[in-house]
Scaffold this motif. Structure first.
Motif, mmCIF file in Angstrom:
data_model
loop_
_atom_site.group_PDB
_atom_site.id
_atom_site.type_symbol
_atom_site.label_atom_id
_atom_site.label_comp_id
_atom_site.label_asym_id
_atom_site.label_seq_id
_atom_site.Cartn_x
_atom_site.Cartn_y
_atom_site.Cartn_z
ATOM 1 N N LEU A 62 -32.074 -42.991 5.526
ATOM 2 C CA LEU A 62 -32.882 -41.401 5.613
ATOM 3 C C LEU A 62 -34.088 -41.377 6.529
ATOM 4 N N VAL A 63 -34.047 -40.466 7.484
ATOM 5 C CA VAL A 63 -35.312 -40.378 8.282
ATOM 6 C C VAL A 63 -35.787 -39.164 8.603
ATOM 7 N N GLU A 64 -37.012 -38.970 7.909
ATOM 8 C CA GLU A 64 -37.500 -37.281 8.186
ATOM 9 C C GLU A 64 -38.527 -37.091 9.367
ATOM 10 N N TRP A 87 -35.718 -33.016 -1.651
ATOM 11 C CA TRP A 87 -36.968 -33.270 -1.166
ATOM 12 C C TRP A 87 -37.877 -33.406 -2.313
ATOM 13 N N PHE A 88 -38.762 -34.685 -1.964
ATOM 14 C CA PHE A 88 -39.941 -34.772 -3.139
ATOM 15 C C PHE A 88 -41.218 -34.676 -2.209
ATOM 16 N N TYR A 95 -43.940 -35.726 2.603
ATOM 17 C CA TYR A 95 -42.732 -34.971 2.178
ATOM 18 C C TYR A 95 -41.486 -36.260 2.319
ATOM 19 N N TYR A 96 -40.931 -36.568 1.322
ATOM 20 C CA TYR A 96 -39.620 -37.325 1.244
ATOM 21 C C TYR A 96 -38.324 -36.808 1.092
ATOM 22 N N CYS A 97 -37.514 -37.260 1.876
ATOM 23 C CA CYS A 97 -36.072 -36.980 1.602
ATOM 24 C C CYS A 97 -35.438 -38.002 0.713
ATOM 25 N N ASN A 105 -31.087 -42.766 -5.322
ATOM 26 C CA ASN A 105 -31.087 -44.330 -4.859
ATOM 27 C C ASN A 105 -31.625 -44.510 -3.408
ATOM 28 N N TYR A 106 -31.769 -43.506 -2.428
ATOM 29 C CA TYR A 106 -32.133 -43.730 -1.148
ATOM 30 C C TYR A 106 -33.183 -42.681 -0.850
ATOM 31 N N TRP A 107 -34.017 -43.445 -0.244
ATOM 32 C CA TRP A 107 -35.247 -42.495 0.167
ATOM 33 C C TRP A 107 -35.700 -43.019 1.905
ATOM 34 N N GLY A 108 -36.225 -41.900 2.261
ATOM 35 C CA GLY A 108 -36.967 -41.897 3.602
ATOM 36 C C GLY A 108 -38.337 -42.333 3.430
ATOM 37 N N ARG A 109 -38.836 -42.423 4.739
ATOM 38 C CA ARG A 109 -40.269 -42.984 4.605
ATOM 39 C C ARG A 109 -41.341 -42.042 4.588
ATOM 40 N N GLY A 110 -40.765 -40.631 4.566
ATOM 41 C CA GLY A 110 -41.644 -39.366 4.633
ATOM 42 C C GLY A 110 -42.352 -38.999 5.799
#
Length: 123
Positions: free
Chosen positions: A4-6, A36-37, A94-96, A111-116
């Protein structure tokens, strides 16, 4: 695996708007619930919005309801967060995030996160 890439963060004045985007890799994007977090320094990551894998019904934290809109484009493997009427307290990274199955507001379920991407709102 999902990567994931924000993008789309920036600095705005209170009352302004930003459109955050999250590009996802993988051929089974439609099987993932997306969320989104956000996190501010010294605080835990908090839920902002989510959209489930089986429908486009959105879910929002009370603090952003009526101001933010989450959407997804399965053909483009992307999820978006329209942020309107931004307030200084919306300032955060903000993270995806992605998870298989139903949506959740809990950080540990993803399970999967972007870098924000950083959003800064000045008064």
């Amino acid at each position: 695996q999902v990567q994931l890439v924000e993008s789309g963060g920036g600095s705005v004045q209170a009352g302004g708007s930003l459109r955050l985007s999250c590009a996802a890799s993988g051929r089974t994007f439609s099987s993932y619930s997306m969320a989104w977090f956000r996190r501010t320094p010294g605080k835990e990551r908090e839920f902002v919005a989510a959209t489930g894998w089986s429908s486009t019904k959105p879910y929002y934290a009370d603090s952003v309801k009526g101001r933010f809109t989450i959407s997804r484009d399965n053909a483009e493997n992307a999820v978006f967060l329209e942020t309107n009427n931004l307030k200084p307290e919306d300032t955060a990274v903000y993270y995806c995030a992605a998870k298989l199955g139903g949506w959740s507001a809990r950080t540990n379920d993803y399970n999967y996160w972007g870098r924000g991407t950083q959003v800064t709102v000045s008064s």
